[in-house]
Design a protein around this motif. Structure first.
Motif, mmCIF file in Angstrom:
data_model
loop_
_atom_site.group_PDB
_atom_site.id
_atom_site.type_symbol
_atom_site.label_atom_id
_atom_site.label_comp_id
_atom_site.label_asym_id
_atom_site.label_seq_id
_atom_site.Cartn_x
_atom_site.Cartn_y
_atom_site.Cartn_z
ATOM 1 N N SER A 28 -6.340 -1.239 10.944
ATOM 2 C CA SER A 28 -7.263 -1.040 12.076
ATOM 3 C C SER A 28 -8.526 -0.309 11.648
ATOM 4 N N SER A 63 -2.507 -8.578 10.174
ATOM 5 C CA SER A 63 -3.682 -7.871 10.698
ATOM 6 C C SER A 63 -3.324 -6.910 11.816
ATOM 7 N N SER A 64 -3.758 -5.669 11.659
ATOM 8 C CA SER A 64 -3.672 -4.677 12.739
ATOM 9 C C SER A 64 -4.928 -4.837 13.582
ATOM 10 N N GLY A 65 -5.172 -3.884 14.442
ATOM 11 C CA GLY A 65 -6.439 -3.869 15.176
ATOM 12 C C GLY A 65 -6.332 -4.236 16.636
ATOM 13 N N ALA A 66 -5.161 -4.733 17.074
ATOM 14 C CA ALA A 66 -5.051 -5.172 18.466
ATOM 15 C C ALA A 66 -5.179 -3.989 19.431
ATOM 16 N N VAL A 67 -4.475 -2.907 19.134
ATOM 17 C CA VAL A 67 -4.500 -1.751 20.044
ATOM 18 C C VAL A 67 -5.912 -1.148 20.060
ATOM 19 N N ALA A 68 -6.471 -0.947 18.881
ATOM 20 C CA ALA A 68 -7.809 -0.339 18.798
ATOM 21 C C ALA A 68 -8.834 -1.224 19.504
ATOM 22 N N ASN A 148 1.127 -10.021 13.362
ATOM 23 C CA ASN A 148 1.042 -8.646 13.862
ATOM 24 C C ASN A 148 2.387 -8.346 14.520
ATOM 25 N N GLU A 149 2.615 -7.064 14.746
ATOM 26 C CA GLU A 149 3.806 -6.712 15.515
ATOM 27 C C GLU A 149 3.560 -7.130 16.962
ATOM 28 N N ASP A 151 3.409 -5.902 19.812
ATOM 29 C CA ASP A 151 3.376 -4.551 20.396
ATOM 30 C C ASP A 151 3.660 -4.551 21.902
ATOM 31 N N ASP A 162 5.112 0.718 11.057
ATOM 32 C CA ASP A 162 3.700 0.371 11.100
ATOM 33 C C ASP A 162 3.522 -0.958 10.376
ATOM 34 N N ASN A 163 2.281 -1.452 10.373
ATOM 35 C CA ASN A 163 2.059 -2.780 9.805
ATOM 36 C C ASN A 163 2.176 -2.815 8.278
ATOM 37 N N THR A 225 -1.961 3.664 11.961
ATOM 38 C CA THR A 225 -0.830 4.552 12.181
ATOM 39 C C THR A 225 -0.278 5.051 10.855
HETATM 40 N N1 GLU Z 1 0.165 -3.405 15.645
HETATM 41 C C1 GLU Z 1 -0.888 -2.424 15.772
HETATM 42 C C2 GLU Z 1 -2.182 -3.057 16.249
HETATM 43 O O1 GLU Z 1 -2.378 -4.236 16.094
HETATM 44 C C3 GLU Z 1 -1.210 -1.747 14.476
HETATM 45 C C4 GLU Z 1 -0.110 -1.016 13.816
HETATM 46 C C5 GLU Z 1 -0.546 -0.475 12.453
HETATM 47 O O2 GLU Z 1 -1.726 -0.507 12.136
HETATM 48 O O3 GLU Z 1 0.289 -0.027 11.727
HETATM 49 O O4 GLU Z 1 -3.023 -2.376 16.751
#
Ligand code: GLU
Length: 385
Positions: A28, A63-68, A148-149, A151, A162-163, A225
């Motif tokens: 992220s 890829s992370s970034g979904a929450v942000a 991605n997870e 979430d 975490d990712n 994270t």
């Molecule tokens: N799955 C989370 C997201 O997309 C990120 C988790 C992580 O960065 O470890 O925001």
């Protein structure tokens, strides 16, 4: 044998050339600015990944970034640690993120596919194998899976952590041969560079299993994270299945191109010489222990030498579990020795404490199956996790 600089350079070039299936994880902190998704970085990243793909390599992007991203769409929302916040914001952010990847890769006539996973999906061996088949089909079609997870539905206790850890599990799932972790740092440093200006980037780490990860990792980035500890933990897991990791500065222009040209960028974590099997890896990292066995010193030493766990060395059993459960193996001082799959239920183990294997048949009658409680093939020692 200690790796020399020259050996390392050769290893690096060989690994980059021979890698067929690459997992690229991006955090992220790389993908976002304080105002939301960083469109310039994402666009550059897509160009860079496309170059790797054009070399004929298969790419899985974690890829992370979904929450942000989701959080910044809702201007009234401040990122809060509560789970429902993260779940709701990830639902908003994930589709935006995916839209950018879809459109961006389409500029290069490349197709992407969204794969959202929960830890439960990979815990069940059948679902694990199904997920694997899906990935293999997508890769055969030259599609870039973007993982991605999930979430929105993952509850706290069942998260991957975490990712970085999710990416390590994906390495095993798709049998990748190179792991690239794009972070907000330049690589791994011998000291915290924010505190010590003289800190130097480490070009490669060998024997990560024997390294004290905590001492290398003061501090973590604000957006993701994981922090560096988590990157190194994921790299350690990759090393166990023989996969090299490169930790790279993800915001730097053409960073993947520089890497594949053989330039000295980021930090490499070299694979272990002695690999563990992918099945052992799966059982140690995808399952949660359902019970414990406490073993005596002799059994502890035998396990370190690669032997199976026999009933004669077991002092106590804790928890209620059935055959096939994952168990933690502890010494009498409470130190964890390893984990392994039990051939017997907790009720059966309670009957056989301290018995010789030759007595088991009479003792257990119908439930007797094997002389070992945990076979060496189903056992992973602590040094590895
Ligand atoms: N799955 C989370 C997201 O997309 C990120 C988790 C992580 O960065 O470890 O925001």
């Amino acid at each position: 044998m200690k790796t020399t600089r020259q050996n390392f350079e050769q290893f690096k070039l060989d690994s980059l050339k021979s890698a067929k299936r690459v997992v690229i994880k991006v955090g992220s902190a790389v993908l976002t600015t304080p105002r939301g998704l960083d469109l310039r970085v994402i666009s550059r990243l897509i160009d860079d990944i496309s170059l790797v793909h054009d070399q004929g390599k298969e790419v899985v992007l974690v890829s992370s970034g979904a929450v942000a991203a989701g959080c910044k769409v809702m201007s009234s929302c401040k990122l809060k640690p509560e789970l429902t916040y993260k779940q709701a914001t990830s639902a908003i952010g994930q589709s935006r993120l995916m839209h950018l990847y879809d459109e961006g890769f389409a500029r290069f006539s490349k197709v992407t596919a969204q794969v959202l996973l929960t830890r439960d999906d990979l815990r069940d061996r059948e679902r694990f194998l199904n997920a694997r088949n899906t990935f293999l089909k997508l890769l055969e079609w030259r599609v870039i899976p973007v993982v991605n997870e999930n979430d929105t539905v993952a509850v706290q206790e069942l998260k991957f952590g975490d990712n970085d850890q999710l990416a390590a599990l994906i390495l095993n799932l798709v049998e990748a041969d190179l792991f690239i972790n794009l972070t907000s740092a330049q690589g791994v440093f011998d000291k915290n560079p924010q505190l010590y200006p003289e800190a130097r980037k480490i070009d490669y780490i060998e024997d990560i299993t024997s390294l004290d990860l905590n001492s290398l990792c003061e501090g973590s980035s604000a957006e993701g994270t994981g922090g560096m500890y988590s990157k190194l933990l994921a790299a350690k897991r990759a090393a166990q299945i023989g996969v090299p990791t490169v930790i790279l500065p993800g915001k730097e222009r053409f960073i993947l191109e520089k890497l594949f040209q053989g330039q000295n960028v980021g930090t490499w974590v070299l694979p272990e010489e002695k690999k563990i099997s992918r099945r052992k890896f799966w059982l140690a990292y995808n399952l949660d222990p359902e019970g414990k066995v406490i073993v005596d010193k002799g059994a502890g030493l035998a396990l370190q030498k690669g032997k199976s766990l026999l009933p004669v060395g077991i002092k106590e059993v804790e928890g209620e579990f059935g055959k096939g459960a994952l168990l933690s193996i502890l010494s009498e001082d409470g130190e964890i020795i390893g984990v392994g799959l039990s051939n017997y239920s907790s009720a059966d183990i309670a009957k056989m404490l301290g018995c010789k294997s030759s007595e088991l048949k009479d003792l257990l009658d119908e439930s007797f199956v094997y002389p070992e409680v945990i076979h060496a093939d189903n056992l992973l020692l602590k040094a590895y996790f």
